[in-house]
Write a protein that holds these residues in place. Structure first.
Motif, short mmCIF file in Angstrom:
data_model
loop_
_atom_site.label_atom_id
_atom_site.label_comp_id
_atom_site.label_asym_id
_atom_site.label_seq_id
_atom_site.Cartn_x
_atom_site.Cartn_y
_atom_site.Cartn_z
N LEU A 224 45.29 43.71 49.16
CA LEU A 224 45.54 43.04 47.88
C LEU A 224 44.78 43.74 46.75
N ILE A 225 43.53 44.07 47.01
CA ILE A 225 42.70 44.73 45.99
C ILE A 225 43.26 46.11 45.63
N ALA A 226 43.71 46.84 46.63
CA ALA A 226 44.23 48.20 46.40
C ALA A 226 45.54 48.20 45.62
N SER A 227 46.23 47.06 45.60
CA SER A 227 47.55 47.02 44.96
C SER A 227 47.48 46.76 43.46
N ILE A 228 46.29 46.46 42.92
CA ILE A 228 46.13 46.18 41.49
C ILE A 228 44.92 46.91 40.93
N ASP A 229 44.80 46.90 39.61
CA ASP A 229 43.62 47.46 38.95
C ASP A 229 43.20 46.54 37.81
N ASN A 230 42.49 45.48 38.18
CA ASN A 230 41.98 44.52 37.21
C ASN A 230 40.70 43.93 37.79
N TYR A 231 39.57 44.27 37.19
CA TYR A 231 38.29 43.91 37.82
C TYR A 231 38.09 42.40 37.92
N GLN A 232 38.65 41.65 36.98
CA GLN A 232 38.48 40.19 37.04
C GLN A 232 39.20 39.59 38.25
N VAL A 233 40.43 40.04 38.47
CA VAL A 233 41.21 39.54 39.61
C VAL A 233 40.59 40.02 40.91
N GLU A 234 40.11 41.26 40.94
CA GLU A 234 39.56 41.82 42.18
C GLU A 234 38.24 41.16 42.56
N VAL A 284 31.98 44.35 40.94
CA VAL A 284 31.87 43.69 42.23
C VAL A 284 30.43 43.73 42.74
N ASP A 285 29.81 44.91 42.63
CA ASP A 285 28.41 45.05 43.05
C ASP A 285 27.49 44.12 42.28
N LYS A 286 27.65 44.12 40.95
CA LYS A 286 26.76 43.30 40.12
C LYS A 286 27.00 41.81 40.34
N PHE A 287 28.27 41.44 40.53
CA PHE A 287 28.59 40.03 40.77
C PHE A 287 27.92 39.54 42.04
N TRP A 288 28.05 40.31 43.12
CA TRP A 288 27.49 39.86 44.39
C TRP A 288 25.97 39.99 44.45
N GLU A 289 25.41 40.92 43.68
CA GLU A 289 23.95 40.99 43.56
C GLU A 289 23.42 39.72 42.90
#
Length: 410
Positions: A224-234, A284-289
Motif C-alpha cells: 500500500l505504501i509503495a503504491s502512493i507518494d503522500n507522507y500524511q497517508v503513509e 515516519v521516523d520522526k513520528f514514531w520517535e
C-alpha cells in the motif's frame, strides 16, 4: 474521572517530570522520569499522614487505571513497532543466532531457574506459594527492556554488534515471554488438562502465528505504501499496521507482540527503502520517535506512581531482595549457556556477557504481567517482588551500566 481526563493528567505529569529531569537531574529520560515519579509518590504517602483524604483520592484514581490492560493491550504494540522500525535487518541478520538463542533459550532458562528458586525461597520463609504460580513469576520477570539502557551504552562506546544483541533480544523476548506466560497461565487454571501436545500446540499457535501475521500485515502495508507518494497517508498507514494488526492478533489468538516486531522490521526496512520517498521516510521516523518518547514517558511515570497502590508486606519485601540476587545470577547463567553455541561462530568474551547481564533491565511489561495475575494466584506477592526488581533494575543498573561498560572494556 473519564479516560480523556485521566490520560490528560498522565501527560501533564510526564511533561512536568521530563522538564524536572532535563533541567535539574540530567539523567537518561526513562530513569529520571521513574525517579521523579517515585519521589512524587513518597511525597504523597507522607502527605497522606496529614491529609488522608488527599492521598485516598489519588490512590483511588490510580486504582481506576488498569495498568496491565493499558500496557499489554495498548502501549506495548506501539513501543515494539517503534523499536523494530529503527533496527536494520542487515545488523539483525549478522546477530541472528545470538538474538534467536537469547530471546528463546535464555527466556526459558530464566523462567525455570527463577521460578523454581522463588518457590523454594518463599516457602522456606513461610510464604506459601505453588510451583506453577512461581513459574508464572519466572516468565514475567525474564524479558528485558532496552529502553533505558541503549542510549547509555551508545555513549559508553560499546560496539554496534552489542547494541544489536541487546535491542534484538529485548524486542523478541517480550513476545516470547508473553507466550510462555500465557502457556503457564493456562496450565495454572483449576481443572486444566495439561499434555505436552496441548502445551506445544498453544505455544506454536501463539508464537508462529504471531510471526506469520506480522509478516502478512507488514508486507500488505509495504504494498500500500509503495503504491502512493503522500507522507500524511503513509504515516497513517503505519499507524493502521499497528492498531489494526494488534487487534487482528487479539481476535485470532496469536502473539501480538511478535507480530508487531516483524511488521516493524518490514516497515522499517523494506517499506522505507523501496516504498517511501526520503521525505516520507523522515516523517515516519520522526513520528514514531515521538510516539516512542511520549509512551515511554507515560509508562515510566506510571511505574513510579504504582508505588501508591502496591500492598507492601515486610516479609515479602525481604524475600524480594533474595530473589533479586537470584534474578541477577540467573541472567548471567541464561546468557552464558546460549553463548557457548554462539562462540562457535563469533567471539563473545566474558566482558560482553557481564554487560549483557548488568544491562538486562526489567521494565513495564514485567509489572503489567504481574498485575494481570488473578488475586487467588498470590498476586500481591508477585507484584511486590516484581516492583522491587524493576525499581532496582532501572534506578541502580540503569544509572551504572554506562560507567560499568566503560570500565569493563578498558
Amino acid at each position: 474521572m473519564d479516560l480523556f481526563h485521566l490520560f490528560s493528567v498522565l501527560i501533564v505529569l510526564s511533561a512536568l517530570f521530563s522538564f524536572i529531569n532535563f533541567r535539574y537531574l540530567k539523567l537518561p529520560n526513562a530513569i529520571g522520569l521513574m525517579l521523579v515519579s517515585l519521589l512524587f509518590s513518597f511525597v504523597i504517602l507522607i502527605a497522606g499522614n496529614y491529609f488522608p483524604v488527599f492521598k485516598n483520592d489519588i490512590v483511588e484514581r490510580m486504582n481506576s487505571i488498569n495498568f496491565s490492560e493499558l500496557v499489554l493491550e495498548g502501549m506495548l504494540s506501539f513501543l515494539l513497532f517503534a523499536g523494530a522500525i529503527h533496527i536494520k535487518i542487515e545488523d539483525l541478520r549478522n546477530e541472528k543466532l545470538t538474538v534467536l538463542l537469547f530471546s528463546t533459550i535464555s527466556v526459558l532458562i530464566s523462567t525455570m531457574v527463577i521460578g523454581i528458586s522463588a518457590y523454594y525461597v518463599l516457602n522456606l520463609m513461610g510464604i506459601e506459594v505453588t510451583l506453577v504460580h512461581s513459574m508464572l513469576f519466572g516468565s514475567l520477570i525474564s524479558p528485558t527492556d532496552p529502553i533505558a539502557v541503549l542510549s547509555i551504552l551508545k555513549s559508553a562506546g560499546v560496539s554496534k554488534s552489542l547494541e544489536t544483541k541487546i535491542a534484538g533480544e529485548s524486542l523478541f523476548n517480550d513476545g516470547v515471554a508473553v507466550v510462555i506466560f500465557l502457556t503457564i497461565l493456562n496450565i495454572a487454571k483449576p481443572g486444566a488438562t495439561v499434555t505436552f501436545e496441548s502445551v506445544a500446540q498453544l505455544f506454536v499457535h501463539e508464537a508462529i502465528g504471531g510471526l506469520i501475521l506480522g509478516a502478512i500485515i507488514g508486507y500488505a502495508g509495504y504494498k500500500l505504501i509503495a503504491s502512493i507518494d503522500n507522507y500524511q497517508v503513509e504515516v497513517l498507514l503505519t499507524l493502521a499496521i499497528v492498531m489494526g494488526g494488534y487487534t487482528l492478533a487479539h481476535f485470532t489468538h496469536v502473539s501480538g507482540p511478535l507480530a508487531m516486531v516483524v511488521a516493524g522490521l518490514i516497515t522499517g526496512n523494506k517499506s522505507k527503502k523501496k516504498g517511501m520517498s526520503d521525505t516520507t521516510a523522515e516523517y515516519v521516523d520522526k513520528f514514531w520517535e515521538l510516539i516512542d518518547a511520549i509512551l515511554n514517558a507515560v509508562l515510566f511515570v506510571l511505574i513510579g506512581l504504582e508505588l501508591l497502590v502496591i500492598q507492601i508486606n515486610k516479609l515479602v519485601l525481604i524475600a524480594a531482595l533474595f530473589i533479586l540476587v537470584i534474578t541477577l545470577i540467573t541472567r548471567y547463567i541464561s546468557v552464558y549457556i546460549p553463548s557457548i553455541a554462539v562462540r562457535f561462530k563469533e567471539k563473545m568474551d566474558n566482558n560482553t556477557l557481564m554487560i549483557l547481564t548488568w544491562g538486562g533491565l526489567r521494565g513495564g511489561i514485567s509489572i503489567a504481567l504481574a498485575l494481570s495475575i488473578a488475586p487467588e494466584y498470590d498476586k500481591d506477592v508477585w507484584v511486590t517482588i516484581t516492583y522491587v526488581i524493576v525499581c532496582f533494575s532501572i534506578l541502580i543498573q540503569g544509572t551504572t551500566i554506562g560507567s560499568f561498560a566503560k570500565k569493563i572494556q578498558n
